[in-house]
Design a protein around this motif. Structure first.
Motif, PDB file in Angstrom:
ATOM      1  N   MET A   1       3.223  96.971  21.248  1.00  0.00           N
ATOM      2  CA  MET A   1       3.034  95.751  20.167  1.00  0.00           C
ATOM      3  C   MET A   1       3.617  94.729  20.810  1.00  0.00           C
ATOM      4  SD  MET A   1       5.422  96.394  16.982  1.00  0.00           S
ATOM      5  CE  MET A   1       6.424  95.734  16.918  1.00  0.00           C
ATOM      6  N   ARG A   2       3.355  93.197  20.970  1.00  0.00           N
ATOM      7  CA  ARG A   2       3.857  92.274  20.519  1.00  0.00           C
ATOM      8  C   ARG A   2       4.766  91.971  19.902  1.00  0.00           C
ATOM      9  NH1 ARG A   2       4.694  89.767  25.377  1.00  0.00           N
ATOM     10  NH2 ARG A   2       3.298  87.447  24.591  1.00  0.00           N
ATOM     11  N   ALA A   3       5.987  90.800  19.869  1.00  0.00           N
ATOM     12  CA  ALA A   3       6.396  90.918  18.551  1.00  0.00           C
ATOM     13  C   ALA A   3       7.807  89.709  18.565  1.00  0.00           C
ATOM     14  CB  ALA A   3       7.595  92.239  18.076  1.00  0.00           C
ATOM     15  N   ALA A   4       8.223  88.767  17.535  1.00  0.00           N
ATOM     16  CA  ALA A   4       9.370  87.834  18.150  1.00  0.00           C
ATOM     17  C   ALA A   4      10.677  88.638  18.015  1.00  0.00           C
ATOM     18  CB  ALA A   4       9.007  87.158  16.764  1.00  0.00           C
ATOM     19  N   ILE A   5      11.410  88.006  19.019  1.00  0.00           N
ATOM     20  CA  ILE A   5      12.820  88.547  19.115  1.00  0.00           C
ATOM     21  C   ILE A   5      13.350  87.659  19.274  1.00  0.00           C
ATOM     22  CG2 ILE A   5      13.898  90.130  20.471  1.00  0.00           C
ATOM     23  CD1 ILE A   5      11.916  91.922  19.958  1.00  0.00           C
ATOM     24  N   TYR A   6      14.993  87.508  18.475  1.00  0.00           N
ATOM     25  CA  TYR A   6      15.854  86.761  18.609  1.00  0.00           C
ATOM     26  C   TYR A   6      16.626  86.673  19.648  1.00  0.00           C
ATOM     27  CZ  TYR A   6      20.384  84.226  17.479  1.00  0.00           C
ATOM     28  OH  TYR A   6      21.759  83.819  16.986  1.00  0.00           O
ATOM     29  N   HIS A   7      16.885  86.085  20.873  1.00  0.00           N
ATOM     30  CA  HIS A   7      17.424  86.358  21.740  1.00  0.00           C
ATOM     31  C   HIS A   7      18.619  84.664  21.523  1.00  0.00           C
ATOM     32  CE1 HIS A   7      15.400  88.747  24.694  1.00  0.00           C
ATOM     33  NE2 HIS A   7      14.806  88.303  24.235  1.00  0.00           N
ATOM     34  N   GLY A   8      18.821  84.398  20.909  1.00  0.00           N
ATOM     35  CA  GLY A   8      20.192  83.276  20.271  1.00  0.00           C
ATOM     36  C   GLY A   8      19.830  81.853  19.951  1.00  0.00           C
ATOM     37  N   GLU A   9      20.575  81.602  19.793  1.00  0.00           N
ATOM     38  CA  GLU A   9      20.525  79.863  19.140  1.00  0.00           C
ATOM     39  C   GLU A   9      19.340  79.480  19.688  1.00  0.00           C
ATOM     40  OE1 GLU A   9      22.911  75.827  18.472  1.00  0.00           O
ATOM     41  OE2 GLU A   9      23.974  77.473  19.020  1.00  0.00           O
ATOM     42  N   ARG A  10      18.251  79.073  18.656  1.00  0.00           N
ATOM     43  CA  ARG A  10      16.652  78.250  18.972  1.00  0.00           C
ATOM     44  C   ARG A  10      15.983  78.986  20.387  1.00  0.00           C
ATOM     45  NH1 ARG A  10      20.222  74.355  16.716  1.00  0.00           N
ATOM     46  NH2 ARG A  10      18.920  73.120  14.783  1.00  0.00           N
ATOM     47  N   ASP A  11      16.211  80.187  19.832  1.00  0.00           N
ATOM     48  CA  ASP A  11      15.624  80.503  21.186  1.00  0.00           C
ATOM     49  C   ASP A  11      14.642  81.687  21.150  1.00  0.00           C
ATOM     50  OD1 ASP A  11      15.203  82.281  23.904  1.00  0.00           O
ATOM     51  OD2 ASP A  11      16.602  82.731  24.982  1.00  0.00           O
ATOM     52  N   ILE A  12      13.669  81.391  19.938  1.00  0.00           N
ATOM     53  CA  ILE A  12      13.344  83.127  20.138  1.00  0.00           C
ATOM     54  C   ILE A  12      11.677  83.193  21.444  1.00  0.00           C
ATOM     55  CG2 ILE A  12      11.491  83.810  17.519  1.00  0.00           C
ATOM     56  CD1 ILE A  12      14.398  83.518  16.813  1.00  0.00           C
TER      57      ILE A  12
END
Length: 348
Positions: A1-12
């Motif tokens: 599935m597709r999902a929003a993933i947090y990778h760090g500051e201002r990086d979604i």
């Protein structure tokens, strides 16, 4: 599935991830149809709070049940549901007391349950967490947009008003013009306040506060009133008995203390940030101003608020002033971060 993933500051980033599956007999699998970006999501986005990287993000899911574990009795496949921003069992001591956010079996959205800004989420403790939307409203898009804020901001604004002790005929002040503050205005009017003074820094948002029932608004900042506390205390002839703090910054709490009448109560629900340097409690102490509130037990308020939304007497949907697809959720974060949107609705 597709999902929003947090990778760090201002990086979604929106990525392919493994779809969650039923793991426990009390689980339900929900296909997300509506979700949103929360102001509290912006703290890690701005690098102002810690969060694991990479990790799923989002905590305001609404969707359709696809599968349930064998112990689930309150919902079944095909039901339209929404979920508060925390998981709760509905059975422990604290859930029975209406403190679902202190549930001993509680959890957040993320990790292996999929996060809420994605195509699917696994709900642990489905019977204690999920709220079913009646079938007659399940496909009414306008109604669903009005229900979605019950996942967080409407219940949180209501908790601020309840904690502040707002009742019939009262005068209250709402500090903050974000989604929670605007919902606080709605909640105060719903509880019978005859006078609601909304304080904020954005003229367009204060226009919505008036639409929601604010009797007066006070615009602070460079284009507004410099001495907000003095202006509000003049308006209220010495301050208000009931103050809703809906921001979480030290400056907002200081404003709340300043506009509270001696012996009054501040209901605070803003996630605390920037208070570690020391919030001066003397203003509260010296005037015997009570402080009540904290993280909102949204599930405790679900039935009464949902009933009012469904009968058309409570409509928080104007807080959604921008809609993005899941693939473009990073644009939603940017817009909220740069104050171009109050609250962003996300449609997977």
């Amino acid at each position: 599935m597709r999902a929003a993933i947090y990778h760090g500051e201002r990086d979604i980033r929106v990525e392919d991830v493994e779809r969650p599956e039923i793991e426990d007999p009390s689980d339900a699998l929900v296909r997300i149809t509506h979700t949103c970006v929360c102001g509290s999501d912006l703290w890690p986005y701005r690098g102002q709070s810690d969060r694991d990287t990479p990790s799923p993000i989002g905590h305001e899911p609404m969707g359709i049940v696809k599968e349930v574990g064998e112990d689930v009795t309150s919902v079944e496949p095909g039901d339209r549901v929404y979920a508060p921003f925390v998981v709760s069992c509905g059975e422990c001591e604290f859930c029975r007391r209406g403190l679902h956010t202190s549930c001993v079996n509680g959890d957040g959205w993320g990790g292996d349950n999929g996060g809420a800004q994605g195509e699917y989420v696994r709900s642990p403790h489905a019977d204690g967490t999920l709220v079913r939307i009646p079938d007659r409203h399940a496909d009414d898009e306008d109604t669903l947009r009005s229900v979605l804020p019950l996942t967080d901001v409407l219940g949180t604004g209501h908790h601020a008003a309840v904690s502040a002790g707002v009742g019939e005929g009262d005068t209250c002040v709402v500090v903050g013009d974000g989604a929670v503050g605007l919902c606080g205005v709605l909640a105060a009017k719903r509880l019978g306040a005859s006078r609601v003074v909304a304080v904020g820094h954005h003229a367009d948002r204060l226009d919505i506060a008036e639409e929601f029932g604010a009797t007066e608004t006070v615009l602070g900042g460079s284009e507004g009133v410099d001495d907000v506390v003095g202006h509000v205390t003049d308006l209220t002839h010495g301050g208000a008995e009931h103050v809703l703090e809906c921001v979480g910054a030290a400056s907002a709490m200081e404003t709340a203390a300043g506009v509270a009448r001696p012996g009054g109560t501040v209901g605070y629900v803003g996630v605390p940030h920037g208070m570690g340097d020391g919030l001066d409690l003397f203003d509260f102490f010296g005037d015997n101003v009570a402080i009540r509130g904290g993280i909102a037990p949204v599930r405790a308020y679900a039935d009464e608020l949902l009933a009012d939304v469904l009968q058309g007497t409570l409509d928080p949907s104007p807080i959604f002033d921008k809609t993005v697809s899941l693939e473009n959720v990073a644009e939603g974060y940017r817009a909220m971060d740069e104050r171009e949107a109050i609250k962003v609705l996300v449609e997977p």
